[in-house]
Scaffold this motif. Structure first.
Motif, PDB file in Angstrom:
ATOM      1  N   GLN A   3       7.673  -6.720   1.659  1.00  0.00           N
ATOM      2  CA  GLN A   3       6.624  -7.605   1.150  1.00  0.00           C
ATOM      3  C   GLN A   3       6.791  -7.821  -0.345  1.00  0.00           C
ATOM      4  O   GLN A   3       7.412  -7.021  -1.040  1.00  0.00           O
ATOM      5  CB  GLN A   3       5.243  -7.017   1.430  1.00  0.00           C
ATOM      6  CG  GLN A   3       4.866  -7.009   2.885  1.00  0.00           C
ATOM      7  CD  GLN A   3       3.470  -6.468   3.096  1.00  0.00           C
ATOM      8  OE1 GLN A   3       2.969  -5.662   2.336  1.00  0.00           O
ATOM      9  NE2 GLN A   3       2.834  -6.916   4.163  1.00  0.00           N
ATOM     10  N   ALA A   5       4.309  -8.826  -3.731  1.00  0.00           N
ATOM     11  CA  ALA A   5       2.971  -9.060  -4.282  1.00  0.00           C
ATOM     12  C   ALA A   5       3.123  -9.731  -5.641  1.00  0.00           C
ATOM     13  O   ALA A   5       4.077  -9.461  -6.378  1.00  0.00           O
ATOM     14  CB  ALA A   5       2.216  -7.743  -4.426  1.00  0.00           C
ATOM     15  N   VAL A  58      -0.220 -11.343  -1.662  1.00  0.00           N
ATOM     16  CA  VAL A  58       0.797 -10.561  -0.980  1.00  0.00           C
ATOM     17  C   VAL A  58       1.428 -11.474   0.063  1.00  0.00           C
ATOM     18  O   VAL A  58       0.736 -12.084   0.886  1.00  0.00           O
ATOM     19  CB  VAL A  58       0.216  -9.295  -0.303  1.00  0.00           C
ATOM     20  CG1 VAL A  58       1.324  -8.526   0.414  1.00  0.00           C
ATOM     21  CG2 VAL A  58      -0.493  -8.407  -1.317  1.00  0.00           C
ATOM     22  N   PRO A  96       4.948  -3.922  -2.873  1.00  0.00           N
ATOM     23  CA  PRO A  96       3.961  -3.000  -2.318  1.00  0.00           C
ATOM     24  C   PRO A  96       4.633  -1.783  -1.681  1.00  0.00           C
ATOM     25  O   PRO A  96       5.579  -1.924  -0.915  1.00  0.00           O
ATOM     26  CB  PRO A  96       3.232  -3.831  -1.258  1.00  0.00           C
ATOM     27  CG  PRO A  96       3.477  -5.249  -1.670  1.00  0.00           C
ATOM     28  CD  PRO A  96       4.831  -5.256  -2.278  1.00  0.00           C
ATOM     29  N   THR A  99      -0.364   0.195   1.304  1.00  0.00           N
ATOM     30  CA  THR A  99      -1.529  -0.694   1.333  1.00  0.00           C
ATOM     31  C   THR A  99      -2.532  -0.167   2.346  1.00  0.00           C
ATOM     32  O   THR A  99      -2.190   0.576   3.250  1.00  0.00           O
ATOM     33  CB  THR A  99      -1.149  -2.137   1.729  1.00  0.00           C
ATOM     34  OG1 THR A  99      -0.566  -2.125   3.031  1.00  0.00           O
ATOM     35  CG2 THR A  99      -0.168  -2.746   0.744  1.00  0.00           C
TER      36      THR A  99
END
Length: 102
Positions: A3, A5, A58, A96, A99
């Protein structure tokens, strides 16, 4: 996939924050809502600065973030908002690691 962000900080022309919000709601809210590449998106007013806006986003991947930049909604937002900003945004890219609920 990893991911991505982003924290994006905008400075508005003095007193233009609410006008920018209207532009954001017209173009970006529906575009972000329908974008499967966005895992999360927070559009925020700065409590200490009446001419500042931050967005925390995100994406499912770096590629998804680049694809979003080619959408019609994003292009329309840029066109309508450019004269209301005091300059380019500050952008911080993050990876990330942990989370909650995303």
């Amino acid at each position: 996939m990893t991911q991505l962000a982003l924290i994006i900080k905008h400075k508005t022309q003095p007193g233009k924050r609410d006008e920018i919000r209207s532009v954001w709601e017209r173009h970006m809210a529906p575009t972000v809502s329908s974008n499967p590449g966005h895992v999360a998106y927070f559009y925020c007013f700065d409590n200490a600065d009446p001419d500042a806006i931050s967005a925390f986003q995100v994406y499912e991947s770096s590629e998804a973030s680049q694809e979003f930049l080619t959408t019609d909604g994003y292009a329309a937002y840029l066109k309508d908002v450019e004269s209301l900003l005091s300059g380019p945004p500050e952008v911080v890219a993050l990876t990330p690691i942990w989370t909650k609920g995303a």
